[in-house]
Design a protein around this motif. Structure first.
Motif, PDB file in Angstrom:
ATOM      1  N   ARG A 677       0.834  -1.201   0.000  1.00 35.83           N
ATOM      2  CA  ARG A 677       0.000   0.000   0.000  1.00 35.83           C
ATOM      3  C   ARG A 677       0.871   1.254   0.000  1.00 35.83           C
ATOM      4  NH1 ARG A 677      -3.323  -2.602   4.185  1.00 35.83           N
ATOM      5  NH2 ARG A 677      -5.155  -3.404   3.135  1.00 35.83           N
ATOM      6  N   LEU A 678       0.518   2.206  -0.820  1.00 33.65           N
ATOM      7  CA  LEU A 678       1.212   3.484  -0.758  1.00 33.65           C
ATOM      8  C   LEU A 678       0.972   4.095   0.618  1.00 33.65           C
ATOM      9  CD1 LEU A 678       1.764   3.202  -3.766  1.00 33.65           C
ATOM     10  CD2 LEU A 678       1.027   5.558  -4.078  1.00 33.65           C
ATOM     11  N   PRO A 679       2.012   4.659   1.189  1.00 32.68           N
ATOM     12  CA  PRO A 679       1.862   5.138   2.557  1.00 32.68           C
ATOM     13  C   PRO A 679       1.042   6.418   2.659  1.00 32.68           C
ATOM     14  CG  PRO A 679       4.057   5.623   1.715  1.00 32.68           C
ATOM     15  CD  PRO A 679       3.370   4.799   0.670  1.00 32.68           C
ATOM     16  N   HIS A 680       0.545   6.597   3.876  1.00 32.87           N
ATOM     17  CA  HIS A 680      -0.122   7.851   4.273  1.00 32.87           C
ATOM     18  C   HIS A 680      -1.370   8.137   3.444  1.00 32.87           C
ATOM     19  CE1 HIS A 680       0.483  12.153   5.967  1.00 32.87           C
ATOM     20  NE2 HIS A 680      -0.011  11.337   6.877  1.00 32.87           N
ATOM     21  N   ILE A 681      -2.059   7.063   3.066  1.00 30.62           N
ATOM     22  CA  ILE A 681      -3.320   7.209   2.329  1.00 30.62           C
ATOM     23  C   ILE A 681      -4.360   6.327   3.004  1.00 30.62           C
ATOM     24  CG2 ILE A 681      -4.497   6.789   0.142  1.00 30.62           C
ATOM     25  CD1 ILE A 681      -1.808   7.259  -1.249  1.00 30.62           C
ATOM     26  N   GLN A 726       6.597  -1.803  13.105  1.00 32.20           N
ATOM     27  CA  GLN A 726       6.313  -0.481  12.562  1.00 32.20           C
ATOM     28  C   GLN A 726       5.294   0.223  13.443  1.00 32.20           C
ATOM     29  OE1 GLN A 726       6.252  -1.000   8.437  1.00 32.20           O
ATOM     30  NE2 GLN A 726       5.798   1.128   7.932  1.00 32.20           N
ATOM     31  N   ASP A 727       5.610   1.422  13.887  1.00 31.37           N
ATOM     32  CA  ASP A 727       4.686   2.093  14.798  1.00 31.37           C
ATOM     33  C   ASP A 727       4.338   3.513  14.377  1.00 31.37           C
ATOM     34  OD1 ASP A 727       7.097   3.269  15.225  1.00 31.37           O
ATOM     35  OD2 ASP A 727       7.229   2.805  17.364  1.00 31.37           O
ATOM     36  N   ARG A 728       4.860   3.976  13.283  1.00 28.28           N
ATOM     37  CA  ARG A 728       4.512   5.338  12.842  1.00 28.28           C
ATOM     38  C   ARG A 728       3.272   5.252  11.950  1.00 28.28           C
ATOM     39  NH1 ARG A 728       8.919   9.247  12.294  1.00 28.28           N
ATOM     40  NH2 ARG A 728       8.873   9.136  10.049  1.00 28.28           N
ATOM     41  N   SER A 729       2.125   5.406  12.586  1.00 26.18           N
ATOM     42  CA  SER A 729       0.880   5.259  11.835  1.00 26.18           C
ATOM     43  C   SER A 729      -0.105   6.332  12.258  1.00 26.18           C
ATOM     44  CB  SER A 729       0.275   3.878  12.084  1.00 26.18           C
ATOM     45  OG  SER A 729      -0.194   3.797  13.413  1.00 26.18           O
ATOM     46  N   ILE A 730      -1.137   6.467  11.461  1.00 25.92           N
ATOM     47  CA  ILE A 730      -2.250   7.354  11.795  1.00 25.92           C
ATOM     48  C   ILE A 730      -3.324   6.452  12.377  1.00 25.92           C
ATOM     49  CG2 ILE A 730      -4.079   8.791  10.834  1.00 25.92           C
ATOM     50  CD1 ILE A 730      -0.598   8.645   9.315  1.00 25.92           C
ATOM     51  N   PRO A 731      -3.655   6.631  13.645  1.00 26.96           N
ATOM     52  CA  PRO A 731      -4.531   5.646  14.298  1.00 26.96           C
ATOM     53  C   PRO A 731      -5.955   5.681  13.757  1.00 26.96           C
ATOM     54  CG  PRO A 731      -4.119   7.531  15.738  1.00 26.96           C
ATOM     55  CD  PRO A 731      -3.247   7.716  14.538  1.00 26.96           C
ATOM     56  N   PHE A 767       0.014  12.846   9.393  1.00 25.99           N
ATOM     57  CA  PHE A 767       0.932  12.408  10.444  1.00 25.99           C
ATOM     58  C   PHE A 767       1.458  13.603  11.243  1.00 25.99           C
ATOM     59  CE2 PHE A 767       5.152  10.719  11.814  1.00 25.99           C
ATOM     60  CZ  PHE A 767       4.660   9.689  12.601  1.00 25.99           C
ATOM     61  N   ASN A 768       1.429  13.454  12.558  1.00 23.99           N
ATOM     62  CA  ASN A 768       1.953  14.471  13.485  1.00 23.99           C
ATOM     63  C   ASN A 768       1.161  15.775  13.494  1.00 23.99           C
ATOM     64  OD1 ASN A 768       3.933  12.862  14.484  1.00 23.99           O
ATOM     65  ND2 ASN A 768       5.624  13.835  13.401  1.00 23.99           N
ATOM     66  N   ASN A 769      -0.072  15.747  13.011  1.00 21.11           N
ATOM     67  CA  ASN A 769      -0.897  16.960  13.025  1.00 21.11           C
ATOM     68  C   ASN A 769      -2.249  16.677  13.695  1.00 21.11           C
ATOM     69  OD1 ASN A 769       0.367  19.297  11.266  1.00 21.11           O
ATOM     70  ND2 ASN A 769       0.878  17.366  10.260  1.00 21.11           N
ATOM     71  N   PRO A 770      -2.269  16.683  15.033  1.00 22.92           N
ATOM     72  CA  PRO A 770      -3.539  16.407  15.720  1.00 22.92           C
ATOM     73  C   PRO A 770      -4.589  17.472  15.416  1.00 22.92           C
ATOM     74  CG  PRO A 770      -1.661  16.313  17.234  1.00 22.92           C
ATOM     75  CD  PRO A 770      -1.165  16.913  15.972  1.00 22.92           C
ATOM     76  N   LEU A 771      -5.823  17.013  15.284  1.00 23.10           N
ATOM     77  CA  LEU A 771      -6.926  17.920  14.940  1.00 23.10           C
ATOM     78  C   LEU A 771      -7.727  18.270  16.187  1.00 23.10           C
ATOM     79  CD1 LEU A 771      -8.084  16.246  11.607  1.00 23.10           C
ATOM     80  CD2 LEU A 771      -6.549  18.183  11.950  1.00 23.10           C
ATOM     81  N   PRO A 772      -8.605  19.264  16.094  1.00 23.07           N
ATOM     82  CA  PRO A 772      -9.410  19.628  17.259  1.00 23.07           C
ATOM     83  C   PRO A 772     -10.242  18.451  17.757  1.00 23.07           C
ATOM     84  CG  PRO A 772      -9.651  21.251  15.507  1.00 23.07           C
ATOM     85  CD  PRO A 772      -8.897  20.108  14.924  1.00 23.07           C
TER      86      PRO A 772
END
Lengths: 785, 393
Positions: A677-681, A726-731, A767-772
């Motif tokens: 899978r292409l990352p971050h999608i 691997q632990d760098r993910s968007i939960p 990634f690394n940008n928490p939202l309200p």
């Protein structure tokens, strides 16, 4: 899409499939009022001129004009007939302020379709008649809701809006796995994502928008802009009678937004519209630092303001059917919120002044030819201001800027960037015979980009910012459309020619030392194709298929570099894609107020020469390095559980995978990310909603609606999934929203409340940008329409 | 380079570098002999491998790290410094079979750009926080931070900024030599070479020494910036702004044994050195290096004639070279040209190992020091570009 149209005596109900499914109810005046009808050919969507509006005793009440337009003074709920030569006569009950009536040609023998034709609404016409895979969101149905455009788009199957923060933050539309420049964004048919990004979609309050068309995988010729992942076309409100619409919304984090529109028909040939909007947000929500474990950060430098004003005179029937001008001004101010560091002063601001003119004429020197021309000329000024002598940490401590001045990079900034665009869009449509149509569309664009930052240049001791660039492009489309005489089968075939030329300076840092920068001229042309078809198996079952071979031309910022770390890449090739789509739509009507609609779409795309920004830890450059295969399925369902309880569901599963068997630039070396899978999608997401609506619950002429919606986005990784460790993910995030709307005076005054993210779920979609987190809103609206 | 490969050299001078750092260190590593760090677009992956016995390496059990970190091997520990991608320095432990497990972390100051780490003992190490203009002292066993040298706003910053950009570190005879990179952008520096001399016990700054013959001391993250030769001389690599600034030069300066000034009689100007077999004849900077003793250094260096810096995959401008630091000569080795994400060198069982990402193969090539012959194909293929390879045996 879905609509409820009802009064206390007569109730009608309609649900329509492909668009986004949000319930909305309109209660109309029960006394005599002026109603607007638009009479259209069900097949071609062309206006039906000279259609007679008859009372039930066949008295002629009115005749449609060249736009198919009729104004009627009738009692609400009364019946009338629409008759035109060559069409089935339709009997209509007056139940909406606006009726879009699709008349069925005599030859179309589709039984139940006649019933539908009586109550066609514009969206259904677009959904069903448009040969392309398109979803249409009727924003008018959400006009009382406390929401914004990004959230509306995010409810759509196949679509995710990816934000980096609150209102005003950078956001991109991810459509069937593609995003950024691969998804073309249009405002009233004009491309807008070629600018410097000063204007974001979320600036536009939903009350200024009439509808949103989301073209998935295949971009129709008339939009005429390069893009390979689909397109989003925002259609702003154009109503041809007097009205006022004003609204204001307040929400958490000191967020305010509002808009107003005033429209006056001075006389039959002249109308004047005036409108504006404002947005303000402190965005001062708290978040956990992704860089400092355990550190809770309150965002205190994320203020955003934007304002827009527009004036639109319009002339009707001055040889051209319509001549429209628009003068618009927009400005914004945005503080830059740091995540890894505490930024306290750096900010951006920009202004846009835009002049637009549009002329339209049916029967342009010929009964069979229609003509549209639009000119758009925006001038954009933008600036980054970063001049602080100090920097700060999140504990509030101040220290001198390590770089001497500025908080962001190595140099301070006070940039003065100017971009001028000049776009021409020409469209000819020729209908030589009833079942045939030819469409020629051309979009010409000329653009000048003049960035400058004397302060940065002075500080660096050399030119690092002043790299002027000129751009010219042309996208020309020729398409042919055929509809069978029985109306069941339609097809369209088109050719697209892309031409792009640009001239600028190589901002390669190899030239450090005030060496004369190399002038680069880049030109490229390509030819694309598309083919689409639809077929009604039965009146309830529609099948669509489409193919497009499309290109995306490199953007100037991808070609020229940034003068510092991003190296120019003048040899970039256009990205190209082969897109295939299949769709089946089924609608079953149980009763006048209960529908079931189900849609299933399959899509496949093969992308090559994908342009990606790659770095070596020191510098970066865009390069044609990627190749991907996208396969996916979207399922949508809308169901009226009872006459008052409506539900919707959609789910998208998409596999965006690396299809490059060998590593780029090698001779047969195995690609370790092949088939991954292409990352971050995001690759799986779903929406579900329930809505309960009641009329006259709290008094006469009142409407009340309570809704619950949720969205689930499954975890996805920041990098290719290569390792078990691997632990760098968007939960994964499952968010729940609850809202209520109440209107009085036949919908003229309304109030909407919404509680978003009830459970205060951690939501990150970049990634690394928490939202309200949990957000509360209230919106008030008054309209005379 | 970032690991403690300098310690692999078995010359045991009066260096404060503890013997645990050397190749002879009694590291309890069994099966796995190599540490391999691969680079991808957004992340990198850190793992271990058996060595030349196993011809294939994948990342299936590797640990994910930031995209371009700096990796250091010290005794049974591996430290990963996040570069500008983060503030957390991670520590891993190598078990008896050479497998990695996570083993603690240090959270550095916000946006501090943790870069070079230098270990003097099991209880003392230094880390440069480039963007905070600091060098932090810490205990690599307990991960406790015990002191710092703050250089922000001091007179040691050259140019218009307030940061001398501390980088690589070495200790000799009780004095720390700290590279001051004097950057004026991420990829360029002020003219000249600058090194700070600090009393190791008191952390008192004694002076800054400088030289105008070469520019920018240190390849970021590269521990071989300072190479301690057998006779106690320190060879100082200068980057020359990656070749981006006309008039700047890369190569080596020297601080002689017992001295705390640059040796005025020595400069190895590689920018102006013609090298047979190198396209265009010259190089712009060194990517990675390995000192093998006897004043011989192996490096990978970029030939600017082969690079537009526009496509980091397809462009392969890095040659493998053998340098004679005394005679100031360079010899091209018959190792395939490699790209920006590779080119590291280590030593394993009397062979040098070069990490290569070439047009025909990606993996680890061996170079027989006895015969001077490289392998024709990689002895170990690697999934992903091998930015770092280190012997852990």
């Amino acid at each position: 899409m879905n609509e409820y149209t009802r009064n206390t005596r007569n109730k009608h109900h309609s649900l329509f499939v492909l668009g986004f499914i949000i319930c909305f109810q309109i209660t109309v005046a029960q006394e005599k009022a002026k109603y607007k009808l638009v009479i259209m050919d069900y097949e071609s969507q062309l206006p039906v001129v000279g259609a007679h509006i008859l009372s039930l005793d066949s008295t002629v009440l009115a005749v449609s004009d060249v736009e198919g337009l009729v104004w009627l003074n009738l009692d609400f709920g009364s019946h009338f007939m629409v008759s035109a030569i060559g069409y089935e006569t339709a009997t209509i009950q007056m139940e909406n302020e606006l009726h879009l009536i699709g008349l069925i040609p005599n030859s179309l023998e589709l039984g139940e379709v006649e019933v539908k034709a009586k109550r066609q609404h514009k969206e259904e016409v677009l959904d069903k008649i448009n040969l392309f895979p398109v979803s249409v969101i009727d924003i008018q149905r959400l006009k009382n809701r406390a929401t914004n455009l990004n959230e509306v788009l995010s409810r759509e199957a196949g679509t995710i809006i990816r934000n980096t923060g609150g209102l005003g933050s950078a956001s991109t539309i991810s459509l069937r796995g593609l995003e950024g420049n691969r998804v073309a964004i249009f405002l009233d048919g004009s491309p807008v994502n070629y600018t410097d990004g000063s204007f974001t979609l979320n600036d536009l309050p939903i009350n200024l928008v009439e509808r949103v068309e989301i073209y998935k995988g295949i971009i129709p010729a008339e939009l005429g802009a390069p893009g390979i992942g689909g397109a989003v076309n925002i259609i702003t409100k154009h109503i041809d009678h007097d009205y006022i619409d004003i609204n204001y919304m307040v929400q958490s984090y000191n967020t305010h937004s509002g808009s107003f529109i005033y429209k006056k028909v001075i006389n039959p040939t002249f109308e004047l519209g005036f409108g504006g909007f404002l947005n303000y947000a402190d965005n001062d929500y708290t978040m956990l630092s992704p860089f400092q474990p355990g550190l809770e950060i309150q965002r205190t430098h994320d203020r955003y303001e934007s304002y827009g004003l527009g004036l639109a005179p319009k002339f009707n029937h001055v040889w051209f059917d319509e001549v429209r001008f628009e003068l618009a001004y927009y400005t914004n101010y945005k503080e830059i919120q740091g995540i890894q560091q505490n930024i306290r002063h750096a900010h951006t601001h920009s202004q846009i002044l835009q002049i637009e003119a549009e002329i339209e004429k049916e029967h342009f020197f010929s009964e069979n030819l229609s003509f549209t021309y639009r000119m758009i000329a925006p001038i954009m000024w933008s600036s980054l201001v970063d001049t602080s002598l100090y920097r700060y940490d999140f504990s509030g401590d101040r220290f001198i800027s390590p770089t001497g001045r500025g908080e962001l990079g190595f140099y301070p900034n006070r940039s003065e960037n100017l971009q001028q665009d000049f776009q021409h869009i020409v469209n000819f449509k020729y209908v030589p015979a009833k079942n045939h149509a030819l469409n020629l569309n051309a979009v010409l664009r000329f653009s000048k980009n003049r960035p400058d930052d004397p302060l940065a240049n002075e500080f660096a001791g050399q030119n690092i910012t002043t790299f002027p660039a000129d751009l010219g492009s042309n996208v020309t489309n020729l398409s042919y459309e055929f509809k069978s005489s029985h109306g069941k089968f339609s097809t369209q075939a088109g050719l697209s020619y892309y031409y792009f030329t640009t001239n600028g300076r190589n901002s390669n840092i190899l030239g450090v030392g005030n060496v004369e920068q190399e002038q680069i001229t880049y030109s490229v042309s390509r030819l694309g194709q598309n083919l689409s078809a639809s077929y009604f198996f039965t009146t309830d079952l529609l099948f669509k298929a489409g193919f497009q071979h499309a290109y995306r031309l490199p953007a100037p910022n991808e070609l020229y570099g940034d003068g510092l770390l991003q190296i120019a890449a003048p040899a970039l090739r256009p990205e190209q894609s082969y897109n295939y789509t299949l769709g089946i739509m089924y609608e079953h009507r149980y009763s006048a107020l209960r529908d079931l609609k189900v849609g299933l779409n399959l899509f496949h795309m093969d992308l090559t020469d994908m342009i990606q920004l790659r770095g070596n830890g020191v510098t970066t450059a865009f390069t044609n390095v990627g190749q991907a295969r996208i396969q996916g399925i979207e399922l949508e369902a809308k169901y009226d559980i009872t006459e008052n309880l409506y539900s919707f569901f959609n789910a998208t599963y998409q596999e965006v995978r690396d299809s490059q068997e060998s590593r780029p630039g090698t001779v047969g070396v195995k690609n370790p990310t092949f088939e991954l899978r292409l990352p971050h999608i995001p690759w799986f997401f779903a929406n579900y909603g329930l809505e309960y609506h009641l009329d006259n619950w709290l008094g006469t002429d009142t409407q009340t609606r309570v809704y619950y919606e949720n969205q689930y986005v499954h975890e996805f990784f920041y990098e290719f999934e290569l390792s078990a460790n691997q632990d760098r993910s968007i939960p994964s995030a499952w968010t729940h929203h609850l809202g209520v709307e109440h209107s009085v005076w036949n919908d003229k005054l309304s109030c909407g409340l919404e509680l978003r993210n009830i459970t205060n779920e951690l939501v990150i979609n970049n990634f690394n940008n928490p939202l309200p987190g949990r957000t509360f809103r209230i919106k008030l609206r008054y309209t005379t329409f | 380079m970032k690991r403690f490969k300098i310690a692999l050299v078995s010359f045991s001078l009066v260096v404060a570098i503890s013997c645990e750092n050397s190749d002879d260190t009694d590291v309890n590593v069994g099966e796995n002999q190599l540490l391999i760090h691969t680079a991808f677009e957004s992340s990198s992956f850190l793992g271990t491998h058996e060595g030349l016995n196993n011809p294939e390496y994948t990342n299936s059990e590797a640990f994910e790290e930031v995209a371009y970190p700096y990796t250091y091997h010290f005794n049974n520990y591996v430290f990963v410094s996040p570069n500008f991608y983060g503030d957390v320095v991670k520590r891993y432990r190598l078990d008896e079979t050479g497998n990695l497990t996570t083993d603690g972390q240090m959270v550095m100051e916000e946006n501090s750009f943790p870069s070079n780490i230098y270990f003097t003992s099991e209880t003392k190490a230094y880390i440069s926080l480039k963007d905070k203009a600091k060098v932090v002292v810490f205990n690599p066993t307990t991960l406790e931070m015990t002191g710092e040298i703050d250089l922000l706003g001091t007179e040691y910053a050259i140019g218009t900024d307030n940061n001398p950009d501390p980088g690589a570190i070495i200790e000799r005879d009780g004095k720390l030599f700290i590279a001051l990179q004097q950057n004026n952008s991420f990829a360029t520096s002020e003219n000249g070479a600058y090194v700070l001399v600090v009393d190791e016990s008191s952390l008192t700054i004694e002076k800054m020494i400088s030289d105008t013959r070469l520019d920018w001391v240190g390849r970021p993250g590269m521990q071989e910036t300072f190479t301690l030769a057998e006779n106690g001389d320190i060879y100082v690599y200068c980057l020359g702004s990656f070749g981006y600034v006309q008039g700047q030069h890369h190569g080596f300066l020297r601080i002689k044994n017992g001295e705390t000034e640059f040796d005025p009689g020595y400069v190895f100007n590689m920018t102006d050195l013609g090298i047979d077999g190198v396209e265009g004849g010259v190089t712009s900077h060194v990517n990675q290096a390995y000192y093998d003793g006897g004043n011989t250094m192996y490096v990978t260096a970029k030939a600017p004639a082969l690079a537009l810096d526009q496509d980091f995959f397809r462009e392969r401008p890095f040659y493998s070279l053998k340098l004679d630091l005394i005679n100031k000569t360079a010899e091209k080795l018959d190792i395939p040209l490699t790209n920006f994400y590779s080119g590291d060198i280590t030593k394993l069982d009397e062979q040098l190992i070069f990490s290569v990402s070439s047009e025909t193969a990606v993996g680890l090539y061996s170079y027989d020091l006895g015969t001077g012959q490289p392998s024709s194909t990689p002895g170990i293929t690697v999934d992903g570009d091998p930015i770092y390879v280190m012997a852990i045996k």
